[in-house]
Structure formats: structure tokens, C-alpha cells
Design a protein around this motif. Structure first.
Motif, PDB file in Angstrom:
ATOM      1  N   UNK A 101       0.836  -1.203   0.000  1.00 48.52           N
ATOM      2  CA  UNK A 101       0.000   0.000   0.000  1.00 48.52           C
ATOM      3  C   UNK A 101       0.868   1.248   0.000  1.00 48.52           C
ATOM      4  N   UNK A 102       1.967   1.173   0.766  1.00 52.38           N
ATOM      5  CA  UNK A 102       2.872   2.318   0.797  1.00 52.38           C
ATOM      6  C   UNK A 102       3.429   2.577  -0.601  1.00 52.38           C
ATOM      7  N   UNK A 103       3.800   1.477  -1.287  1.00 51.94           N
ATOM      8  CA  UNK A 103       4.347   1.631  -2.635  1.00 51.94           C
ATOM      9  C   UNK A 103       3.295   2.183  -3.571  1.00 51.94           C
ATOM     10  N   UNK A 104       2.054   1.664  -3.397  1.00 51.09           N
ATOM     11  CA  UNK A 104       0.970   2.146  -4.252  1.00 51.09           C
ATOM     12  C   UNK A 104       0.776   3.642  -4.094  1.00 51.09           C
ATOM     13  N   UNK A 105       1.053   4.145  -2.864  1.00 52.69           N
ATOM     14  CA  UNK A 105       0.889   5.582  -2.677  1.00 52.69           C
ATOM     15  C   UNK A 105       2.208   6.317  -2.915  1.00 52.69           C
ATOM     16  N   UNK A 106       3.194   5.606  -3.477  1.00 51.20           N
ATOM     17  CA  UNK A 106       4.389   6.307  -3.941  1.00 51.20           C
ATOM     18  C   UNK A 106       5.579   6.291  -2.998  1.00 51.20           C
ATOM     19  N   UNK A 107       5.451   5.575  -1.876  1.00 51.98           N
ATOM     20  CA  UNK A 107       6.581   5.532  -0.940  1.00 51.98           C
ATOM     21  C   UNK A 107       7.398   4.272  -1.205  1.00 51.98           C
ATOM     22  N   UNK A 108       8.550   4.455  -1.849  1.00 48.72           N
ATOM     23  CA  UNK A 108       9.361   3.300  -2.217  1.00 48.72           C
ATOM     24  C   UNK A 108      10.402   2.970  -1.155  1.00 48.72           C
ATOM     25  N   UNK A 109      10.411   3.707  -0.067  1.00 45.28           N
ATOM     26  CA  UNK A 109      11.458   3.488   0.928  1.00 45.28           C
ATOM     27  C   UNK A 109      11.127   2.291   1.809  1.00 45.28           C
ATOM     28  N   UNK A 110       9.889   1.798   1.761  1.00 48.91           N
ATOM     29  CA  UNK A 110       9.453   0.717   2.646  1.00 48.91           C
ATOM     30  C   UNK A 110      10.122  -0.606   2.254  1.00 48.91           C
ATOM     31  N   UNK A 111      10.650  -1.322   3.272  1.00 48.50           N
ATOM     32  CA  UNK A 111      11.181  -2.672   3.046  1.00 48.50           C
ATOM     33  C   UNK A 111      10.512  -3.600   4.050  1.00 48.50           C
ATOM     34  N   UNK A 112      10.441  -4.891   3.719  1.00 41.87           N
ATOM     35  CA  UNK A 112       9.892  -5.843   4.689  1.00 41.87           C
ATOM     36  C   UNK A 112      11.038  -6.686   5.248  1.00 41.87           C
ATOM     37  N   UNK A 113      10.797  -7.291   6.443  1.00 46.50           N
ATOM     38  CA  UNK A 113      11.822  -8.086   7.101  1.00 46.50           C
ATOM     39  C   UNK A 113      12.095  -9.354   6.281  1.00 46.50           C
ATOM     40  N   UNK A 114      13.363  -9.728   6.181  1.00 50.20           N
ATOM     41  CA  UNK A 114      13.716 -10.908   5.385  1.00 50.20           C
ATOM     42  C   UNK A 114      14.547 -11.866   6.220  1.00 50.20           C
ATOM     43  N   UNK A 115      14.326 -11.869   7.565  1.00 48.69           N
ATOM     44  CA  UNK A 115      15.175 -12.666   8.447  1.00 48.69           C
ATOM     45  C   UNK A 115      14.737 -14.119   8.510  1.00 48.69           C
ATOM     46  N   UNK A 116      13.706 -14.504   7.767  1.00 53.50           N
ATOM     47  CA  UNK A 116      13.249 -15.890   7.827  1.00 53.50           C
ATOM     48  C   UNK A 116      13.796 -16.675   6.653  1.00 53.50           C
ATOM     49  N   UNK A 117      13.932 -17.989   6.868  1.00 53.97           N
ATOM     50  CA  UNK A 117      14.545 -18.823   5.838  1.00 53.97           C
ATOM     51  C   UNK A 117      13.497 -19.559   5.015  1.00 53.97           C
ATOM     52  N   UNK A 118      12.216 -19.408   5.380  1.00 52.04           N
ATOM     53  CA  UNK A 118      11.180 -20.164   4.678  1.00 52.04           C
ATOM     54  C   UNK A 118      10.667 -19.387   3.465  1.00 52.04           C
ATOM     55  N   UNK A 119       9.536 -19.859   2.922  1.00 49.84           N
ATOM     56  CA  UNK A 119       8.972 -19.242   1.723  1.00 49.84           C
ATOM     57  C   UNK A 119       8.645 -17.779   1.949  1.00 49.84           C
TER      58      UNK A 119
END
Lengths: 603, 147
Positions: A324-342
Motif C-alpha cells: 500500500x505504501x508503494x501504491x501511494x508512492x513511498x518506495x522506501x518501505x522494506x519488509x523483514x527478510x530474516x526468515x529462511x522459509x517461503x
């Protein structure tokens, strides 16, 4: 454009549809189903086993009690045989007279066993000679209740028979006779003991204690008669009395499980039974315990599932938020990637996509910015160019027009021959070119000025234009009809320009009619949109050239017939197009023309 | 012609336009007190009494200034700005007389405080009419500021 709005415009997210709720619910109901099936079959199995065990216990108890009883009876029989062999008894039987009676009576009394009603001596002919009664059967009254006869067809234990309010049986020992030599010969009488299987409340309690509470012990004849629970008469058990072993039956208090055991060397059988409710009580207790365990399992599983689904839905929620943040133009958002699963991989891919998107977006922005700059530069150049045209092209024209005019006005007499005529042509040409330049500039300006839409009344504008054009047609015979012109959204000054140009044309091209007929009106097209039109009865034109009508500097009539630069309709078309509308013409050569246009919607 | 008697200051670089304008004035008997300067710098020199025209009291300025916009050295708009920023000179009416019909020029001129904006017509009759009307208005009808 607001991308966030389109995101919010999608179907609203409600809690019952969330995986966070649905996953634990699904897992819990699965576990409930599995546990119910398991518990039910386990309960059935345990119950069956308990019934088997109960039956075996009854069997063991029945066998033991039956054995004990048989043993006791045989031992008593052996006692009686010893009495029967007693010389006092035998001599009394040989000569039953009054002298021998007290002796025989004393022996007989001593032979009386505990709990026995009586012991009697019978002769071989079936007469009772002597009776010794026990505490339970003392006195003449007691003697009277004894059976009047015996059927001493064989020695041993008789079947049970009713006696008083209970049952009795006989133990019969034969009194052997002897010949002269003293060897045993024949039977001269019988020693009979009368006993009751009901050995009193105390015995029954002992047995009960032996085999467990709630148990029933019953004894009776194998032919189904004379059954007692050692205290009182009872009906024979509802099982096949000819088949010893474990069996299930319906007792007075519900279903029972029990075992039937024959008592050796008698016609009796022993029945031991337990109520099934008592036997299977542990199964119910087991079920109750297991239900508690199952409940705990379900609660635990639900908690675990909600934790697991939270582990899944929390990153999904984060992904949704980031999207949603990206849809409103905020590209700075990242999600956590500390998991090893899918989900971790999804996060990595999402972040990569965001970076890619950001760079593409940035690139696009950059390109748009560049293009805009280029366009702006081009527009500036065009403006500079038209400024030059406006200013510099007109100056020499003004000189040509001005000086030729001065020559004509001030020096005409000194001009020879056709010089004056040529000079006039020069002046006319310069003036015409000046008009062309002005029109061209006006046309160019139209492309730049913003269209400022406003609700306008075309009727008022038409009246204004007609007033302005009065000089052009005031002295002519013109039949003018102005119909109903509905309001529209348009730039008032531009719309006025449209009417000026179209009405000027209408007056111009109808001027050789004795009566010019000009109609201004509005009609609805197939789609219901307003179509404004101006119809005249002028010279019209050939529809074959209609496609050239709206081009710049395109003329369908010779300049000496009808003056004009050929820019008017081009301006009309540009204005209408910039309003999102359409303009077209219908005409026949020498049959009048009708120009129509729409204004377009405000969108 | 002494500066004292100047009633019209014509700032125009195109000799043909100068001649035509003067001719139009002459036809309307207004030409006797016209001072012509040929570029923006000269116009400022004349008005601010510096350079080639020697000492001149600002107070003795012309009664009306006819100003072309496209001028060598200093542009017409710059001349206009300088005039309208000056404490005394701002009182003199300025009429822009130009070929430009461009919207930005018109808007900027009025923003700077021009008194009138006239586009020179190509047609000589209309040109003559325009010159006559502005001369009549600004010299005969309009009361000059007291100064």
C-alpha cells in the motif's frame, strides 16, 4: 491520480476472512474430529476389554466357589458315610428297638453338622426311623417340615427343593448291611442330612467380599428350578444353563456380565454376575479423563495454530502495508527478510521488486523531467519565434503599406499611368499579409492558452456576437432564427470566438442571397449530447472538399469572390478539439451549409 | 528643438516606423514637438539627463512617452520599469506602441504600470488613426500631473 484511493477502493478486509482466524479454526476443528473418532473407538475398545475381564473374573470366581462347594459337600458326604458305617447305627438298623434307640440317637445327634436342619435315619423300605434336629430345626415342628419320603435311588447330593421359605437339599449316605461272615452285603438304610444352601447372611457377605462389590452369586438346579442368591429365592439367570462359561444377561438392574459353573457331582450350577455398569465404570472414567486431555489438546492446538498463523499473517500484513505504501508512492518501505522459509523468500523478492520499481519509477520520472524540459525549451523557442514573427514580420509590412499609402495619398498626381494602380496592389498585398500574420498568430496562441471551463449560456454569447457583427449584415435582408441553446461548460471567450467565426462565415457566404436565412440552434445526437449548429442558405460547398475545410489557409472559394485568410475554421476546430468536442459540416454546392459542433464533457 | 519644448518622446529603433509615426503626427498637426530616440539607452539618457543630451531637469520631461518594446541595448520593458520606479518620472504617461500582440508583453507592461498599450496596425489608415487618437488624448484631453 491517487493510487492510494484505488487500494482503499478494493473489497474491505474483514476479520472473519483473515487467515489469522480461519487457520486456527480449521486446525482446531480437524483436531476435534480426529480426537472424537479416536476417543469413541478407544472407549468402545476399553469397554469391551473390561467386559471380557469382568466375565473372566466372574468365571474364576464361579469356578472357585463351585469347587469349594463341591469339596464341602463331598467332605460332608464322607462324614455321613463314616456315620453310616458306625456299628451303633448299623446294629440299630439291624434291630431298631427301643433299647438301642438312645445310643443310636446320640450318635446321630453327634453327626449333626453346623447349620444343618436335621440328620435322619431311614430304613431301606423308606421309613424314617430316627431324626436329630439342629438348632435351625429343633422340635416336632421342625421335624414335621422334613420331607416325608426320600428318593434314595442313589446316594450323594440331591437337587435343591423348596423347604419352608427357602431351599434345602439332602446328602444321602447308604448304610451298608453285612452277611453272616461280616462282609458287606446290600443296603439296609440311609443316613440323610438336610442342609440349606442358604448359609446365612454372613456367608453371603464373605462371598461378596471375596468377589467384589456389586456382584451377584446365585445357585440353583441346572434345570432352572430353585434358584437362590443364598439369601432369598431369585429367578434363574437368563442364560443357557446347559452351557457353562461366560455370558451376558439382562438382570434386574440392567445388563450384566457373568459366568456359569457346574458344581461337580451335583445337579447344581453356580452363577456369578457383575452389573455391566460397574464393570465398565473405569471406561467411563477413562473417557472423562481423556475428554479433559482432548480439550487441553484442542486448546493447545488452537493456541499453537494461532501462533503459527500469526507467524504467517504478520509478515503478510507487513507485505500488504508495504504494498500500500508503494501504491501511494513511498518506495522506501522494506519488509523483514530474516526468515529462511517461503515467506522470507517472498520478502526478499518483494524488496528486490521494490528496488526495481523504485529505479524504474525514478528513471521514468527522470525521463519525463527531461522530456518536459525539452518540450518547455521547444515551446520557449516557438514563443520566441512567434514573437519575432509578430514583431519583425509586421514592421516591414507596415513600411510597405504605409509608404505606398503615403504615395497614393500625397503624390498621386505625379504618378504616371498605371503606377497608381500597381501601388494600390502593393498596399493591398501588404495589408492582406498583415492580416495573415495576425490570424496565424491568433491561431498559434490558441494552442497555448489554457481552456478555462465555466458554465456558459451560448444564447447570451450568440446575442453578443450578433451585436458585434451588426456592421457586416445590418443593411442586408437577413432572416435570423435563434433557437434554444442549452447551457454548457466551456471557456466563454473561446466559445465566443467559435460563434464569431462561424457566424461571420454564414453572413459572408450568404451575402449574394436576396434574403439570407440563418438558423442558430441546438439538437441532441444519438448519444444524447448537445449538438450546436449554424445553418445558412449561402453558396455552400462541394462535400468532396469537406476534409480540407478545417485546415489552416485552406480555402474553398476564390479570394476575389470571398475575402478571408482561411484560418477561421481552423481556429474553430482547434477550440472545439481543445474542449474535447467535435466539429463537422454538411453542405451542398450552392445549397447552403450547416456547421455543427459539440463541446465535450468537462472531464 | 530644445528639450524644454518636448511634448512627445518617441522611442523607436525602426526608421520606417519613425518616419510613418512622424508622418501620422504631421497629418494631425502634432509633429512639432516630437523628440525621437533610437534605442533604450538613449531614452534613459534623455530622461535621466545624462550622456549625450547634457544637463536636463527631470521635471521638464515630455508630456507623453511612446515606447517600442523591442529596442537595441536596453529593452522597452526595462525602460518602462526604470521610468515607473522613478519618483518623478513615473507621473509621465507611457504608451507602449509596438508590433507585439504577445500576451506576456501586454501583461508585463501593465504590471509595470503602462498607461496604454497599442499594437501598431499594418494598415496605414488605422495606424494613422491610432496615432492621432493617442496624440489627441494624451496631449489635448488628458490633464498632466502638476509638477
Amino acid at each position: 491520480m491517487n493510487p492510494a484511493a484505488s487500494v482503499q477502493g478494493s473489497a474491505p478486509f474483514s476479520a472473519p476472512h483473515s487467515l489469522r482466524v480461519r487457520l486456527p479454526a480449521l486446525i482446531s476443528s480437524l483436531i476435534v474430529a480426529v480426537l472424537s473418532a479416536f476417543l469413541w473407538s478407544a472407549y468402545r475398545e476399553v469397554k469391551r476389554t473390561l467386559l471380557d475381564v469382568g466375565g473372566e473374573r466372574a468365571q474364576v470366581a464361579a469356578d472357585q466357589i463351585a469347587g469349594l462347594m463341591a469339596q464341602t459337600a463331598q467332605a460332608r458326604l464322607a462324614d455321613l458315610r463314616r456315620i453310616a458305617s458306625d456299628t451303633t447305627i448299623r446294629s440299630y438298623m439291624a434291630r431298631p428297638d427301643d433299647a438301642a434307640r438312645p445310643m443310636a440317637s446320640r450318635v446321630l445327634s453327634s453327626a449333626l453338622g453346623p447349620g444343618e436342619q436335621a440328620v435322619a435315619l431311614w430304613d431301606a423300605r423308606g421309613s424314617r426311623l430316627l431324626v436329630a434336629t439342629g438348632p435351625a430345626g429343633r422340635g416336632a415342628a421342625a421335624t414335621a417340615t422334613l420331607p416325608d419320603a426320600i428318593a434314595p435311588s442313589r446316594a450323594g447330593l440331591s437337587p435343591l427343593f423348596p423347604a419352608r421359605d427357602s431351599f434345602s437339599y439332602e446328602i444321602v449316605a447308604e448304610i451298608p448291611g453285612s452277611d453272616v461272615s461280616g462282609a458287606a452285603a446290600g443296603v439296609i438304610g440311609y443316613v440323610v442330612a438336610y442342609r440349606s444352601p442358604v448359609s446365612g447372611v454372613q456367608t453371603s457377605n464373605v462371598i461378596t467380599r471375596l468377589i467384589g462389590n456389586g456382584a451377584l452369586v446365585a445357585i440353583g438346579n441346572r434345570d432352572g428350578s430353585a434358584w437362590t442368591n443364598l439369601r432369598a429365592p431369585v429367578p434363574a439367570p437368563g442364560v443357557d444353563l446347559a452351557r457353562p462359561g461366560i455370558a451376558q444377561s439382562i438382570g434386574a438392574d440392567g445388563p450384566t456380565v457373568g459366568a456359569l459353573a457346574p458344581i461337580n457331582r451335583t445337579q447344581w450350577a453356580l452363577w456369578v454376575e457383575f452389573p455391566q455398569s460397574v464393570v465398565t465404570a473405569p471406561a467411563r472414567a477413562f473417557l472423562k479423563r481423556m475428554l479433559v486431555v482432548a480439550l487441553l489438546c484442542v486448546i493447545g492446538a488452537a493456541l499453537l495454530a494461532s501462533v503459527v498463523s500469526a507467524r504467517i499473517t504478520t509478515p503478510l500484513h507487513a507485505l500488504t502495508k508495504a504494498s500500500e505504501a508503494i501504491a501511494s508512492g513511498d518506495y522506501s518501505r522494506r519488509v523483514a527478510t530474516d526468515r529462511l522459509d517461503e515467506i522470507g523468500r517472498l520478502g526478499v523478492a518483494f524488496n528486490a521488486m521494490t528496488v526495481q520499481l523504485q529505479s524504474v519509477h525514478h528513471e521514468l520520472d527522470e525521463r519525463v523531467r527531461q522530456r518536459t524540459e525539452e518540450l518547455e525549451a521547444a515551446v520557449k523557442q516557438l514563443e520566441a519565434f512567434s514573437y519575432s514573427v509578430s514583431h519583425d514580420l509586421r514592421a516591414p509590412l507596415r513600411a510597405i503599406a504605409g509608404f505606398s499609402r503615403i504615395l497614393i495619398d500625397d503624390h498621386l498626381p505625379s504618378l504616371a499611368g498605371e503606377a497608381a494602380i500597381y501601388l494600390r496592389r502593393v498596399a493591398d498585398g501588404a495589408r492582406q499579409m498583415g492580416q495573415l500574420v495576425d490570424d496565424l498568430l491568433a491561431f498559434a496562441r490558441l494552442g497555448r492558452a489554457p481552456v478555462q471551463r465555466r458554465p456558459v449560456l451560448p444564447g447570451a454569447i450568440v446575442q453578443e456576437v450578433l451585436h458585434d457583427l451588426r456592421d457586416d449584415y445590418g443593411e442586408r435582408d437577413v432572416r435570423l432564427t435563434v433557437g434554444d441553446l442549452p447551457a454548457c461548460l466551456a471557456d466563454p471567450s473561446l466559445l465566443k470566438q467559435v460563434y464569431v467565426n462561424l457566424l461571420s462565415n454564414a453572413f459572408k457566404f450568404s451575402r449574394n442571397r436576396s434574403t439570407a436565412v440563418i438558423e442558430i440552434g441546438c439538437a441532441a445526437d444519438d448519444a444524447g449530447a448537445n449538438v450546436y449548429f449554424i445553418r445558412d442558405n449561402g453558396v455552400g460547398f462541394d462535400m468532396r472538399y469537406a476534409d480540407r475545410l478545417f485546415g489552416v489557409f485552406q480555402r474553398l472559394h476564390r479570394a476575389e469572390e470571398y475575402e478571408g485568410t482561411g484560418v477561421g475554421l481552423a481556429i474553430v476546430q482547434r477550440i472545439v478539439t481543445r474542449h474535447g468536442g467535435r466539429v463537422w459540416a454538411d453542405a451542398t454546392l450552392d445549397g447552403g451549409a450547416c456547421f455543427s459542433f459539440t463541446v465535450g464533457s468537462a472531464a | 528643438m530644445t528639450p524644454m519644448s518636448v511634448e512627445i518622446l518617441l522611442v523607436e529603433d525602426n526608421p520606417a516606423d519613425v518616419e510613418l509615426t512622424l508622418h501620422a503626427f504631421k497629418r494631425n498637426n502634432l509633429a512639432n514637438r516630437v523628440q525621437v530616440v533610437r534605442d533604450g539607452a538613449e531614452a534613459l539618457d534623455f530622461l535621466f539627463a545624462s550622456g549625450a543630451n547634457g544637463v536636463r531637469a527631470i521635471q521638464e520631461g515630455p508630456r507623453v512617452i511612446l515606447l517600442d518594446l523591442k529596442l537595441p541595448k536596453v529593452s522597452g520593458l526595462e525602460v518602462l520599469r526604470r521610468i515607473k520606479q522613478h519618483e518623478t518620472l513615473r507621473a509621465i504617461p507611457v504608451v507602449v506602441l509596438t508590433s507585439s500582440r504577445e500576451e506576456p508583453d501586454i501583461a508585463e507592461s501593465y504590471k509595470l504600470g503602462v498607461n496604454s498599450y497599442i499594437v501598431k496596425p499594418v494598415d496605414f489608415d488605422r495606424f494613422t488613426d491610432a496615432v492621432r487618437e493617442l496624440g489627441l488624448y494624451w496631449l489635448l484631453l488628458n490633464e498632466p500631473p502638476i509638477g
